[in-house]
Write an enzyme that holds these catalytic residues in place. Sequence first.
Site, short mmCIF file in Angstrom:
data_model
loop_
_atom_site.label_atom_id
_atom_site.label_comp_id
_atom_site.label_asym_id
_atom_site.label_seq_id
_atom_site.Cartn_x
_atom_site.Cartn_y
_atom_site.Cartn_z
N LYS A 118 0.83 -1.22 0.00
CA LYS A 118 0.00 0.00 0.00
C LYS A 118 0.86 1.26 0.00
CE LYS A 118 -4.49 -1.23 1.88
NZ LYS A 118 -5.55 -0.73 2.76
N LYS A 201 -5.08 -9.89 -6.80
CA LYS A 201 -6.29 -10.04 -5.99
C LYS A 201 -7.41 -9.14 -6.51
CE LYS A 201 -6.59 -7.89 -2.03
NZ LYS A 201 -6.62 -7.37 -0.66
N LYS A 204 -11.28 -3.57 -4.35
CA LYS A 204 -12.11 -2.40 -4.60
C LYS A 204 -11.27 -1.21 -5.05
CE LYS A 204 -12.79 -2.48 0.38
NZ LYS A 204 -13.79 -2.82 1.36
P1 AMP Z 1 -11.00 -5.11 3.00
O1 AMP Z 1 -11.95 -4.77 1.92
O2 AMP Z 1 -9.57 -4.98 2.60
O3 AMP Z 1 -11.33 -4.44 4.30
O4 AMP Z 1 -11.20 -6.66 3.25
C1 AMP Z 1 -12.26 -7.16 4.04
C2 AMP Z 1 -12.29 -8.66 4.06
O5 AMP Z 1 -12.50 -9.19 2.74
C3 AMP Z 1 -10.99 -9.30 4.56
O6 AMP Z 1 -11.31 -10.45 5.34
C4 AMP Z 1 -10.29 -9.70 3.30
O7 AMP Z 1 -9.40 -10.78 3.50
C5 AMP Z 1 -11.46 -10.10 2.42
N1 AMP Z 1 -11.12 -9.94 1.00
C6 AMP Z 1 -10.86 -8.77 0.35
N2 AMP Z 1 -10.57 -9.01 -0.95
C7 AMP Z 1 -10.65 -10.37 -1.12
C8 AMP Z 1 -10.46 -11.24 -2.24
N3 AMP Z 1 -10.14 -10.77 -3.44
N4 AMP Z 1 -10.64 -12.57 -2.04
C9 AMP Z 1 -10.98 -13.06 -0.81
N5 AMP Z 1 -11.17 -12.30 0.28
C10 AMP Z 1 -11.01 -10.96 0.14
#
Ligand code: AMP
Length: 338
Positions: A118, A201, A204
């Site tokens: 990041k 990955k 968003k």
């Molecule tokens: P975040 O949007 O970074 O706060 O992620 C929130 C949750 O979603 C966390 O548990 C991440 O590990 C999961 N997550 C985010 N992107 C992915 C992805 N591409 N595949 C699987 N899990 C994800």
Amino acid sequence: MTEAAFTPRVFSGIQPSGGLTLGNYLGAIKRFVEMQESGMETIYCMVDLHAITVWQDPEKLAHATRELCAGFIASGLDPEKSILFNQSQVAEHAQLAWIFNCVARMGWMQRMTQFKDKAGKNAQNASLGLFAYPALMAADILIYHATHVPVGEDQKQHLELTRDIAIKFNHDYKVDFFPITEPVIEGAATRVMSLRDGSKKMSKSDPSDASRINMTDDADAIAKKIRKAKTDPEALPSEAKGLDDRPEARNLVNIYAALSDTTVENVLRDVGGKQFSEFKPMLSELAVEKLAPISGEMARLMQDPAEIDAILHRGSDRARAIAAPILQRTYDIVGMVR
Ligand code: AMP
Ligand code: TRP
């Protein structure tokens, strides 16, 4: 000072830093619902303090927090069964995070790959909050003495750091106070990949909207993105090992398996030998069937933001009732006079 065995308690969080993706849904929210239904005590948080470790427009942050709450409820989280709240409303998170800033070591934080990704090339210009992010995450979990944390694969390193912080705190203060938390990284889609590049990955924050399925996408957008998803020219294999070295094919099969609550092996038993021209429409239909009701319900809930705020308020009160005594005991252990 020894504590009784820790009762099972689930905590997880998601950042309100933009819309929800299919990765968030399959890797996290769907599992949150399963754990709620298993009858465990479940606490789920919109981690707004984490979101601002990178710049967030204030109006968009407020909107994203409410939309995330709507996404939780539309996916099946019940504010009566689970505690749903936003992090900034329970000050104990930030208070315990300070203690953990003094437990965690610089060297541990410097190894965190998410920070390196990041912060990018210009790490000197990253916020101090982005560097300390994992200590706040440890506080989120340990302020509830949570024992189980469902997350996607990308959070594994942060959960190991959470365990290291708990171990060091317990060791330094000669207590058995914080539990050693178990990561719960399970299912067919713990790492959903970009539809445009099977080595990245789904996220968003990816500049390409075609790389992800958003929880707010309509049926046409979902079908179009899946139709255009990168694949290879081979037919689908009949066994999982046939997906080795085929990251894009593996990703679409993983998504299919996770959406239909089955295993990759079961999916391949049915679709092995098919071309993508046949498989992609099947995947679109399944994705629309599963996601359309959620996005419809999200839109309906978003029409009443006051009700969402009331839910977050009630959730914060319930969360604080658990967190406040744990912070007080932590302060006593550390030697803060009260
Ligand atoms: P975040 O949007 O970074 O706060 O992620 C929130 C949750 O979603 C966390 O548990 C991440 O590990 C999961 N997550 C985010 N992107 C992915 C992805 N591409 N595949 C699987 N899990 C994800
Ligand atoms: N760091 C997590 C992510 O980006 C979000 C998060 C913050 C979290 N605090 C948490 C996840 C506590 C689980 C438990 O995905």
